[in-house]
Design a protein around this motif. Structure first.
Motif, PDB file in Angstrom:
ATOM      1  N   UNK A 108      22.640 -48.615   8.121  1.00 32.14           N
ATOM      2  CA  UNK A 108      23.049 -47.953   6.729  1.00 32.14           C
ATOM      3  C   UNK A 108      24.407 -47.749   6.999  1.00 32.14           C
ATOM      4  N   UNK A 109      25.337 -48.365   6.502  1.00 34.50           N
ATOM      5  CA  UNK A 109      26.748 -48.265   6.216  1.00 34.50           C
ATOM      6  C   UNK A 109      27.273 -47.832   5.035  1.00 34.50           C
ATOM      7  N   UNK A 110      26.451 -47.817   3.908  1.00 28.77           N
ATOM      8  CA  UNK A 110      27.049 -47.149   2.793  1.00 28.77           C
ATOM      9  C   UNK A 110      26.979 -45.944   2.647  1.00 28.77           C
ATOM     10  N   UNK A 111      28.278 -45.204   2.149  1.00 28.88           N
ATOM     11  CA  UNK A 111      28.121 -43.838   2.145  1.00 28.88           C
ATOM     12  C   UNK A 111      27.205 -43.194   0.955  1.00 28.88           C
ATOM     13  N   UNK A 112      26.987 -44.007   0.002  1.00 24.41           N
ATOM     14  CA  UNK A 112      26.133 -43.661  -1.100  1.00 24.41           C
ATOM     15  C   UNK A 112      24.580 -43.425  -0.417  1.00 24.41           C
ATOM     16  N   UNK A 113      24.371 -44.554   0.322  1.00 22.56           N
ATOM     17  CA  UNK A 113      22.867 -44.424   1.070  1.00 22.56           C
ATOM     18  C   UNK A 113      22.706 -43.174   2.001  1.00 22.56           C
ATOM     19  N   UNK A 114      23.941 -43.189   2.870  1.00 25.12           N
ATOM     20  CA  UNK A 114      23.935 -42.171   4.001  1.00 25.12           C
ATOM     21  C   UNK A 114      23.813 -40.797   3.620  1.00 25.12           C
ATOM     22  N   UNK A 115      24.554 -40.578   2.173  1.00 24.41           N
ATOM     23  CA  UNK A 115      24.580 -39.167   1.485  1.00 24.41           C
ATOM     24  C   UNK A 115      23.058 -38.993   1.213  1.00 24.41           C
ATOM     25  N   UNK A 122      15.481 -37.161   4.625  1.00 22.52           N
ATOM     26  CA  UNK A 122      14.975 -38.449   5.278  1.00 22.52           C
ATOM     27  C   UNK A 122      15.614 -38.055   7.016  1.00 22.52           C
ATOM     28  N   UNK A 123      16.631 -37.762   6.857  1.00 20.53           N
ATOM     29  CA  UNK A 123      17.260 -37.643   8.475  1.00 20.53           C
ATOM     30  C   UNK A 123      17.831 -36.181   8.083  1.00 20.53           C
ATOM     31  N   UNK A 124      17.952 -35.343   9.551  1.00 19.38           N
ATOM     32  CA  UNK A 124      18.213 -34.147   9.477  1.00 19.38           C
ATOM     33  C   UNK A 124      19.627 -33.694   9.093  1.00 19.38           C
ATOM     34  N   UNK A 125      20.521 -34.382   8.974  1.00 27.78           N
ATOM     35  CA  UNK A 125      21.937 -34.160   8.685  1.00 27.78           C
ATOM     36  C   UNK A 125      22.778 -35.272   9.111  1.00 27.78           C
ATOM     37  N   UNK A 126      23.928 -34.746   8.995  1.00 26.75           N
ATOM     38  CA  UNK A 126      25.215 -35.979   9.452  1.00 26.75           C
ATOM     39  C   UNK A 126      25.050 -36.063  10.931  1.00 26.75           C
ATOM     40  N   UNK A 128      22.315 -36.416  12.726  1.00 28.31           N
ATOM     41  CA  UNK A 128      21.204 -37.083  12.983  1.00 28.31           C
ATOM     42  C   UNK A 128      21.491 -38.467  14.045  1.00 28.31           C
ATOM     43  N   UNK A 129      20.863 -38.665  15.068  1.00 32.90           N
ATOM     44  CA  UNK A 129      21.163 -39.866  15.796  1.00 32.90           C
ATOM     45  C   UNK A 129      20.843 -40.945  15.085  1.00 32.90           C
ATOM     46  N   UNK A 130      19.997 -41.189  13.936  1.00 35.42           N
ATOM     47  CA  UNK A 130      19.861 -42.176  13.195  1.00 35.42           C
ATOM     48  C   UNK A 130      21.285 -42.313  12.302  1.00 35.42           C
ATOM     49  N   UNK A 131      21.908 -41.643  12.014  1.00 39.55           N
ATOM     50  CA  UNK A 131      23.308 -41.741  11.354  1.00 39.55           C
ATOM     51  C   UNK A 131      24.307 -42.052  12.398  1.00 39.55           C
ATOM     52  N   UNK A 132      23.989 -41.944  13.588  1.00 36.38           N
ATOM     53  CA  UNK A 132      25.241 -41.935  14.656  1.00 36.38           C
ATOM     54  C   UNK A 132      25.824 -43.289  14.783  1.00 36.38           C
ATOM     55  N   UNK A 133      25.310 -44.581  14.364  1.00 38.04           N
ATOM     56  CA  UNK A 133      26.177 -45.614  14.458  1.00 38.04           C
ATOM     57  C   UNK A 133      27.160 -45.661  13.461  1.00 38.04           C
ATOM     58  N   UNK A 134      27.049 -45.356  12.255  1.00 37.00           N
ATOM     59  CA  UNK A 134      28.103 -45.463  11.181  1.00 37.00           C
ATOM     60  C   UNK A 134      29.125 -44.295  11.482  1.00 37.00           C
ATOM     61  N   UNK A 135      28.704 -43.080  12.022  1.00 35.12           N
ATOM     62  CA  UNK A 135      29.453 -41.893  12.203  1.00 35.12           C
ATOM     63  C   UNK A 135      30.384 -42.377  13.422  1.00 35.12           C
TER      64      UNK A 135
END
Length: 188
Positions: A108-115, A122-126, A128-135
């Protein structure tokens, strides 16, 4: 409208351009809408009318001195309206160019979808390891690598999905190139 006398969705301000146009965006596009909630982060509830994206997009680009406004393909039909507003307002006219999105498999690379993922829990916060790639991509300034992938694929008028392995390959190549340069400098 500005005084807030009307509820949301009951009034809009439109630009009657060309009711016979084959492009629906050019018929009578909405320029302003009423929106009472949520309060604006800067003006609180002082204003309840807001410009629509199609109306403000070109003006913002013009004010900021943007030379080329790069948009994804869904804005292609909106370009005539973008150009019409700029001409009608007699302000600097940036060029709008549309291109296909570059997406990565399983990412997921879309800022809107990540927000949305963060807000809905769905994820515990920014962090969260599942957000890690985009971050990580953003923090490590991998954007030039993404643009090099796009250049390698050529600019397309179609969205494309790239396998994550290609991104990893490009990152490895880039890191190796920088490591070789560093070694060459150290041996001098």
């Amino acid at each position: 409208m500005r005084r807030g006398e009307f509820p949301d969705g009951t009034r809009v301000l439109r630009a009657k351009i060309d009711m016979a146009s084959g492009n629906m965006n050019m018929r009578d596009p909405v320029m302003y809408r009423i929106l009472h909630e949520p309060p604006h982060h800067r003006t609180s509830d002082k204003w309840c009318i807001y410009p629509m994206y199609d109306f403000r997009h070109g003006q913002c680009d013009s004010i900021e001195g943007i030379s080329h406004s790069l948009c994804s393909l869904e804005y292609e039909d909106h370009r005539p309206l973008y150009e019409w507003f700029l001409k009608a307002l007699e302000i600097y006219e940036p060029r709008q160019i549309e291109f296909g999105k570059l997406l990565l498999n399983y990412t997921v690379l879309s800022k809107r979808k990540l927000i949305r993922l963060v807000r809905e829990g769905v994820v515990s916060g920014w962090d969260d390891p599942r957000n890690a790639l985009a971050l990580r991509l953003a923090r490590r300034a991998i954007h030039p690598l993404l643009s090099s992938i796009r250049r390698a694929q050529r600019y397309r008028k179609k969205d494309s999905v790239v396998d994550i392995a290609l991104l990893e390959h490009c990152i490895r190549e880039d890191l190796n190139k920088h490591a070789l340069r560093k070694m060459a400098v150290q041996t001098r």
